[in-house]
Design a protein around this motif. Structure first.
Motif, PDB file in Angstrom:
ATOM      1  N   HIS A   4      52.829  43.420  37.278  1.00  0.00           N
ATOM      2  CA  HIS A   4      52.563  44.591  36.443  1.00  0.00           C
ATOM      3  C   HIS A   4      52.460  44.193  34.975  1.00  0.00           C
ATOM      4  O   HIS A   4      51.620  44.716  34.230  1.00  0.00           O
ATOM      5  N   ALA A   5      53.305  43.269  34.542  1.00  0.00           N
ATOM      6  CA  ALA A   5      53.249  42.804  33.157  1.00  0.00           C
ATOM      7  C   ALA A   5      51.919  42.115  32.870  1.00  0.00           C
ATOM      8  O   ALA A   5      51.307  42.317  31.813  1.00  0.00           O
ATOM      9  N   ALA A   6      51.457  41.294  33.811  1.00  0.00           N
ATOM     10  CA  ALA A   6      50.168  40.632  33.644  1.00  0.00           C
ATOM     11  C   ALA A   6      49.038  41.652  33.590  1.00  0.00           C
ATOM     12  O   ALA A   6      48.102  41.531  32.780  1.00  0.00           O
ATOM     13  N   HIS A   7      49.112  42.667  34.448  1.00  0.00           N
ATOM     14  CA  HIS A   7      48.098  43.721  34.479  1.00  0.00           C
ATOM     15  C   HIS A   7      48.006  44.419  33.120  1.00  0.00           C
ATOM     16  O   HIS A   7      46.920  44.574  32.552  1.00  0.00           O
ATOM     17  N   CYS A   8      49.142  44.829  32.605  1.00  0.00           N
ATOM     18  CA  CYS A   8      49.165  45.538  31.315  1.00  0.00           C
ATOM     19  C   CYS A   8      48.689  44.638  30.179  1.00  0.00           C
ATOM     20  O   CYS A   8      47.953  45.083  29.285  1.00  0.00           O
ATOM     21  N   LYS A   9      49.090  43.384  30.208  1.00  0.00           N
ATOM     22  CA  LYS A   9      48.705  42.452  29.149  1.00  0.00           C
ATOM     23  C   LYS A   9      47.207  42.205  29.161  1.00  0.00           C
ATOM     24  O   LYS A   9      46.564  42.186  28.100  1.00  0.00           O
ATOM     25  N   LEU A  10      46.622  42.026  30.335  1.00  0.00           N
ATOM     26  CA  LEU A  10      45.192  41.786  30.424  1.00  0.00           C
ATOM     27  C   LEU A  10      44.389  43.030  30.043  1.00  0.00           C
ATOM     28  O   LEU A  10      43.341  42.926  29.380  1.00  0.00           O
ATOM     29  N   LEU A  11      44.872  44.209  30.442  1.00  0.00           N
ATOM     30  CA  LEU A  11      44.209  45.447  30.035  1.00  0.00           C
ATOM     31  C   LEU A  11      44.199  45.579  28.516  1.00  0.00           C
ATOM     32  O   LEU A  11      43.163  45.889  27.904  1.00  0.00           O
ATOM     33  N   ALA A  12      45.355  45.332  27.906  1.00  0.00           N
ATOM     34  CA  ALA A  12      45.465  45.476  26.450  1.00  0.00           C
ATOM     35  C   ALA A  12      44.589  44.462  25.721  1.00  0.00           C
ATOM     36  O   ALA A  12      43.930  44.795  24.729  1.00  0.00           O
ATOM     37  N   THR A  71      41.676  39.466  37.564  1.00  0.00           N
ATOM     38  CA  THR A  71      41.860  38.439  38.581  1.00  0.00           C
ATOM     39  C   THR A  71      42.426  39.058  39.849  1.00  0.00           C
ATOM     40  O   THR A  71      43.183  40.028  39.799  1.00  0.00           O
ATOM     41  N   THR A  72      42.055  38.500  40.981  1.00  0.00           N
ATOM     42  CA  THR A  72      42.746  38.829  42.217  1.00  0.00           C
ATOM     43  C   THR A  72      44.033  38.010  42.267  1.00  0.00           C
ATOM     44  O   THR A  72      44.213  37.066  41.500  1.00  0.00           O
ATOM     45  N   VAL A  73      44.911  38.363  43.176  1.00  0.00           N
ATOM     46  CA  VAL A  73      46.126  37.567  43.358  1.00  0.00           C
ATOM     47  C   VAL A  73      46.676  37.788  44.758  1.00  0.00           C
ATOM     48  O   VAL A  73      46.563  38.881  45.328  1.00  0.00           O
ATOM     49  N   ALA A  84      46.533  41.847  45.522  1.00  0.00           N
ATOM     50  CA  ALA A  84      45.552  42.787  44.984  1.00  0.00           C
ATOM     51  C   ALA A  84      44.225  42.045  44.920  1.00  0.00           C
ATOM     52  O   ALA A  84      44.141  40.962  44.338  1.00  0.00           O
ATOM     53  N   GLY A  85      43.190  42.609  45.550  1.00  0.00           N
ATOM     54  CA  GLY A  85      41.895  41.951  45.572  1.00  0.00           C
ATOM     55  C   GLY A  85      41.600  41.325  46.921  1.00  0.00           C
ATOM     56  O   GLY A  85      42.128  41.745  47.952  1.00  0.00           O
ATOM     57  N   ASP A  86      40.769  40.275  46.913  1.00  0.00           N
ATOM     58  CA  ASP A  86      40.323  39.683  48.180  1.00  0.00           C
ATOM     59  C   ASP A  86      40.757  38.237  48.377  1.00  0.00           C
ATOM     60  O   ASP A  86      40.202  37.548  49.249  1.00  0.00           O
ATOM     61  N   SER A  87      41.712  37.746  47.603  1.00  0.00           N
ATOM     62  CA  SER A  87      42.350  36.483  47.967  1.00  0.00           C
ATOM     63  C   SER A  87      43.255  36.769  49.162  1.00  0.00           C
ATOM     64  O   SER A  87      43.867  37.835  49.235  1.00  0.00           O
ATOM     65  N   ARG A  88      43.363  35.818  50.089  1.00  0.00           N
ATOM     66  CA  ARG A  88      43.978  36.131  51.386  1.00  0.00           C
ATOM     67  C   ARG A  88      45.202  35.295  51.711  1.00  0.00           C
ATOM     68  O   ARG A  88      45.411  34.223  51.155  1.00  0.00           O
ATOM     69  N   GLY A  89      45.978  35.821  52.658  1.00  0.00           N
ATOM     70  CA  GLY A  89      47.094  35.100  53.243  1.00  0.00           C
ATOM     71  C   GLY A  89      46.932  35.057  54.754  1.00  0.00           C
ATOM     72  O   GLY A  89      46.593  36.068  55.385  1.00  0.00           O
ATOM     73  N   ASN A 128      30.830  40.488  47.311  1.00  0.00           N
ATOM     74  CA  ASN A 128      31.680  40.034  46.205  1.00  0.00           C
ATOM     75  C   ASN A 128      32.272  41.173  45.391  1.00  0.00           C
ATOM     76  O   ASN A 128      32.940  40.922  44.382  1.00  0.00           O
ATOM     77  N   VAL A 129      32.048  42.418  45.798  1.00  0.00           N
ATOM     78  CA  VAL A 129      32.520  43.568  45.016  1.00  0.00           C
ATOM     79  C   VAL A 129      33.920  43.955  45.476  1.00  0.00           C
ATOM     80  O   VAL A 129      34.105  44.416  46.605  1.00  0.00           O
ATOM     81  N   ILE A 130      34.908  43.764  44.604  1.00  0.00           N
ATOM     82  CA  ILE A 130      36.278  44.128  44.946  1.00  0.00           C
ATOM     83  C   ILE A 130      36.630  45.482  44.338  1.00  0.00           C
ATOM     84  O   ILE A 130      35.994  45.939  43.382  1.00  0.00           O
ATOM     85  N   THR A 131      37.639  46.122  44.895  1.00  0.00           N
ATOM     86  CA  THR A 131      38.025  47.459  44.453  1.00  0.00           C
ATOM     87  C   THR A 131      39.385  47.492  43.764  1.00  0.00           C
ATOM     88  O   THR A 131      39.816  48.552  43.314  1.00  0.00           O
ATOM     89  N   ARG A 132      40.033  46.336  43.698  1.00  0.00           N
ATOM     90  CA  ARG A 132      41.353  46.281  43.059  1.00  0.00           C
ATOM     91  C   ARG A 132      41.566  44.883  42.497  1.00  0.00           C
ATOM     92  O   ARG A 132      41.187  43.892  43.119  1.00  0.00           O
ATOM     93  N   ALA A 133      42.171  44.815  41.296  1.00  0.00           N
ATOM     94  CA  ALA A 133      42.435  43.518  40.681  1.00  0.00           C
ATOM     95  C   ALA A 133      43.464  43.681  39.579  1.00  0.00           C
ATOM     96  O   ALA A 133      43.644  44.772  39.014  1.00  0.00           O
ATOM     97  N   ILE A 134      44.147  42.596  39.257  1.00  0.00           N
ATOM     98  CA  ILE A 134      45.040  42.569  38.104  1.00  0.00           C
ATOM     99  C   ILE A 134      44.173  42.581  36.850  1.00  0.00           C
ATOM    100  O   ILE A 134      43.291  41.735  36.689  1.00  0.00           O
ATOM    101  N   GLY A 135      44.391  43.538  35.965  1.00  0.00           N
ATOM    102  CA  GLY A 135      43.639  43.611  34.723  1.00  0.00           C
ATOM    103  C   GLY A 135      42.426  44.519  34.776  1.00  0.00           C
ATOM    104  O   GLY A 135      41.695  44.633  33.791  1.00  0.00           O
ATOM    105  N   ALA A 136      42.173  45.182  35.898  1.00  0.00           N
ATOM    106  CA  ALA A 136      41.030  46.084  36.037  1.00  0.00           C
ATOM    107  C   ALA A 136      41.513  47.471  36.443  1.00  0.00           C
ATOM    108  O   ALA A 136      42.536  47.612  37.117  1.00  0.00           O
TER     109      ALA A 136
END
Length: 237
Positions: free
Chosen positions: A77-85, A98-100, A115-120, A159-167
């Protein structure tokens, strides 16, 4: 359990791209592993992905196991807010995203956050189980029955993602998957450059081998002329 962990990690720009916007981190003493893939088409994806792994790298090894998953969420969440700002402060305004995918291991349990399309993935008894679900337009089409999984592999919106850190907006939605590990399990975290280049059978064959399997996976994707950055982190119990 962390004393018994073996892990391998490898990353490459791919067969087409010059810059590698993927980042990863391996902290076996903490049971933490992560892959972040800077969102293609946006500015400085490498800045976004490195910001995520930097914040994850600051989690103290003295943090109690019961608090580590919450700490990972806090850092994301901190990374998300920082990248948005940072994106909003630039002129003109840009998106730094970025995805994560994050793996947390403790004793005989695991947790994935993503969040995104990187996988486990989990390799068990010769079968590769996908444990994450892509946040992407194509995955939504598959889930709704509009297209088949086979059609998804070549869909023009792949390649179109619907969720990401910073978006998106200030609220970050992170999905979670929990489970138990067994002896001889192997877990894979990867960016989309890997799984879009290799078939499941090939991934299983490589992951079951001895040696640096992460490097082997990346090399195999390069041999298939992977068009995107490729990152693989493999954890063996």
């Amino acid at each position: 359990m962390t004393e018994e962990l073996r892990h391998w990690a490898a990353s490459h720009p791919g067969a087409v791209r010059i810059q590698n916007q993927d980042s990863y981190i391996c902290r076996p003493r903490l049971g933490l592993f992560s892959v972040a893939d800077g969102v293609g088409g946006h500015s400085e994806g490498d800045v976004a992905s490195s910001q995520v792994v930097t914040l994850l790298g600051e989690i103290s090894e003295t943090a109690p196991p019961s608090e580590r998953l919450a700490e990972v969420r806090t850092r994301l969440h901190a990374a998300h807010c920082k990248l948005l700002a940072e994106g909003q402060a630039r002129a003109p305004q840009v998106t730094l995203a970025t995805t994560v995918v994050v793996l947390m291991l403790h004793e005989d349990h695991f947790a994935f956050l993503w969040a995104g399309d990187s996988r486990g993935y989990l390799l068990r008894d010769g079968t590769l189980h996908r444990l994450t679900s892509d946040h992407s337009v194509v995955q939504e089409l598959v889930d709704s029955g509009a297209i088949t999984p086979a059609e998804a592999e070549t869909h023009p919106q792949g390649n179109v993602i619907t969720r990401a850190i910073g978006a998106g907006g200030p609220e970050l939605l992170i999905d979670k998957a929990l489970g138990a590990v067994q002896p001889a399990d192997r877990i894979l975290l990867c960016s989309d450059g890997l799984y879009k280049a290799l078939g499941v059978d090939e991934m299983v064959e490589i992951m079951a081998q001895d040696g640096d399997v992460a490097q082997m996976l990346v090399a195999a994707a390069l041999a298939r002329r992977a068009r995107d950055n490729i990152t693989a982190v493999v954890v063996a119990l």
